[in-house]
Design an enzyme around this catalytic site. Structure first.
Site, PDB file in Angstrom:
ATOM      1  CG  HIS A 204      -1.941  -1.100   1.482  1.00 23.99           C
ATOM      2  ND1 HIS A 204      -2.893  -0.947   0.258  1.00 23.99           N
ATOM      3  CD2 HIS A 204      -2.141  -2.130   2.124  1.00 23.99           C
ATOM      4  CE1 HIS A 204      -3.737  -2.205   0.563  1.00 23.99           C
ATOM      5  NE2 HIS A 204      -3.542  -2.799   1.886  1.00 23.99           N
ATOM      6  CB  CYS A 247      -2.507   3.891  -3.504  1.00 30.75           C
ATOM      7  SG  CYS A 247      -3.577   2.365  -4.060  1.00 30.75           S
TER       8      CYS A 247
END
Length: 376
Positions: A204, A247
């Site tokens: 992430h 991300c």
């Protein structure tokens, strides 16, 4: 040809193009449909310095081919005739019959020396193994709801790919930020690097960096800087490649409709000339999405970026394509994918655009080893 001339004049153009001229070139390139609005936006607003803007204009135009390069040079003649004349572009564009060229004329006409040490050539890719490919797969986090299902698929694809390309592959699973930094420091101090270093980070992330399994942020600079020329002399002058799947924010890229236009070795060798280079040279950092936006992962197939990267790097390496050509194909491939995400109980369309940045000085061409296995 015009694209080769842009390559030869690249250092002088980066130094000589003013911000005013760059903006004028971008206007002309957009009017001639060489660049679209998104490409202009990236160069004007996301490149922080004039030199970065100039660098990206030159490299992006050159990758689009001879016609695009001709358009840029014609625009430069109008926008900055002094620089155009100072660099002798008019003369350099006039082809000289090959049979009439002497070595000195060849150097004068193309801006290239006949000495191979001064020409645009390839990074060496001959060592066995080629080098180390280090994969961080952060799949499980302190909060179980943050599990990245499908990341094992990406890890397996990357492992098979880089083993086929002749790299020694090592996988670090669910690493905290401190563990990641310790591993990176350890490998940066290794004296036995081959011709190239590759690091893949699957996690992430947000605008500040990527997450460790402890949900702390590791800035991307903390991942790459241990391997610069000042901190890792064994890789000085050699390519350092980072593929980062994470991300970079919470925004979702929307889609727009467009017309279809488809119609050096560490050991000093005898006779080699020593040169100095910036410590941050020879880097390639390819990220799965642009700043501020999410990246998309399929829980059964893996992420759009990594799966496209593995497929296109496999095929491109077979054909001898350089990494920037391959990553342009990846950008197009991923940009054409259609997805949807649930946001506040609404299903919205989602798109992704990967973003590579680089300070490579030569062509980087991965050369597969001939052996049986996944790609045979």
């Amino acid at each position: 040809m015009a694209d080769q001339l842009l390559e030869n004049l690249r250092p002088d153009l980066i130094k000589g193009l003013s911000e005013r001229v760059i903006n004028g070139l971008l206007d002309d390139l957009q009017q001639k449909r060489v660049f679209g609005e998104e490409e202009i936006e990236v160069i004007q607003h996301r490149m922080k310095t004039r030199a970065d803007q100039a660098r990206h204009v030159i490299d992006d135009v050159k990758r689009k081919g001879v016609k695009a390069s001709e358009i840029m040079l014609a625009s430069l003649k109008t926008r900055d005739p002094h620089l155009y004349d100072t660099l002798g572009i008019e003369r350099l564009l006039v082809p000289v019959p090959e049979t009439e060229l002497t070595p000195s004329q060849l150097s004068e006409t193309t801006g290239c020396s006949t000495d191979k040490t001064n020409t645009m050539n390839e990074y060496e890719m001959k060592s066995k193994p080629r080098g180390l490919c280090l994969i961080f797969n952060n799949e499980n986090f302190t909060n179980p709801k943050m599990e990245r299902r499908g990341s094992q698929k990406d890890t397996a694809s990357l492992k098979d790919l880089f083993e086929w390309l002749g790299f020694s592959v090592e996988i670090k699973q669910d690493q905290t930020v401190s563990a990641m930094k310790m591993t990176l420091k350890e490998y940066s101090e290794d004296r036995e690097h081959g011709d190239c270093f590759v690091c893949c980070v699957l996690s992430h992330g947000n605008e500040s960096g990527v997450l460790g399994s402890d949900e702390q942020i590791c800035p991307v600079d903390d991942i790459t800087s241990p391997f610069n020329g000042a901190n890792c002399s064994a890789l000085a002058g050699k390519p350092k490649v980072f593929f980062i799947q994470a991300c970079r924010g919470h925004e979702i890229q929307s889609k727009v409709m467009v017309a279809d236009d488809s119609g050096g070795s560490r050991t000093q060798k005898p006779g080699r000339v020593s040169v100095s280079i910036p410590k941050d040279s020879d880097f390639l950092i390819a990220r799965s999405t642009v700043e501020g936006y999410v990246s998309i992962r399929d829980e059964t197939r893996g992420t759009w970026f990594i799966q496209s990267l593995c497929e296109n790097l496999k095929e491109g390496s077979k054909r001898g394509h350089d990494i920037l050509t391959i990553l342009t194909k990846v950008n197009n491939d991923v940009s054409l994918k259609e997805g949807s995400l649930k946001v506040k109980n609404e299903i919205v369309d989602a798109k992704v655009t990967p973003q590579p940045i680089f300070t490579l000085r030569k062509l980087l061409i991965f050369k597969p080893l001939k052996k049986t296995g996944w790609f045979s």
